[in-house]
Design an enzyme around this catalytic site. Sequence first.
Site, PDB file in Angstrom:
ATOM      1  N   GLU A  77       0.823  -1.207   0.000  1.00 30.18           N
ATOM      2  CA  GLU A  77       0.000   0.000   0.000  1.00 30.18           C
ATOM      3  C   GLU A  77       0.860   1.262   0.000  1.00 30.18           C
ATOM      4  O   GLU A  77       0.453   2.285  -0.538  1.00 30.18           O
ATOM      5  CB  GLU A  77      -0.995  -0.034   1.161  1.00 30.18           C
ATOM      6  CG  GLU A  77      -2.022  -1.139   0.909  1.00 30.18           C
ATOM      7  CD  GLU A  77      -3.197  -1.144   1.851  1.00 30.18           C
ATOM      8  OE1 GLU A  77      -3.367  -0.195   2.631  1.00 30.18           O
ATOM      9  OE2 GLU A  77      -3.961  -2.117   1.783  1.00 30.18           O
ATOM     10  N   GLU A  93      -3.919  -9.838   2.644  1.00 34.32           N
ATOM     11  CA  GLU A  93      -4.865  -9.566   3.718  1.00 34.32           C
ATOM     12  C   GLU A  93      -6.024 -10.561   3.733  1.00 34.32           C
ATOM     13  O   GLU A  93      -6.498 -10.958   4.799  1.00 34.32           O
ATOM     14  CB  GLU A  93      -5.403  -8.128   3.617  1.00 34.32           C
ATOM     15  CG  GLU A  93      -4.378  -7.062   3.925  1.00 34.32           C
ATOM     16  CD  GLU A  93      -3.621  -6.568   2.695  1.00 34.32           C
ATOM     17  OE1 GLU A  93      -3.014  -5.500   2.787  1.00 34.32           O
ATOM     18  OE2 GLU A  93      -3.620  -7.264   1.657  1.00 34.32           O
TER      19      GLU A  93
END
Length: 158
Positions: A15, A35
């Site tokens: 990210e 995730e």
Amino acid sequence: MIVAFNSPVYGGSCEIVEAAPLAIAAEHATFAKPEVSLGFPPPFGGSQRLPRHIGRKRGPEMTLTGDPIPASRAAEMGLINTVVPADELLDAAQDLDSRIIRHAPTDVAACLRAVTRGINLPIDEGLAVEAACFAATAPTDAVRTGLRQFLDRSAVSG
């Protein structure tokens, strides 16, 4: 900001890549959005930024599978700018930086602002952002100096 990665780039690190304007990776680096295997979606903008970088099909594939991809594939898809041998990573980042900082800071900031603010807007709104950034820099000394240097070079070579 230029980010340079010399290790696995998973989850939050990925990210950071998505949020940074420029990214370089060592050839052995891998990228993943794992995730989902931990039971939750990307929490810090990854579900929004990743598809904007690599596409509406590839972004969900990475997010839904959690499978890693090599740095070469990340570059092909547009997630990162370039891949270099690990021992050249910092030199490559510093070279890119030196090619940017030779320009006036206000001009660099205006270019970056135009891209980051305009990229997700409809084209007419993006063009308005670009025009505003141009208008803010047009009356500066940096523009006068740059145009003068350009014209001087043209006169010599013409």
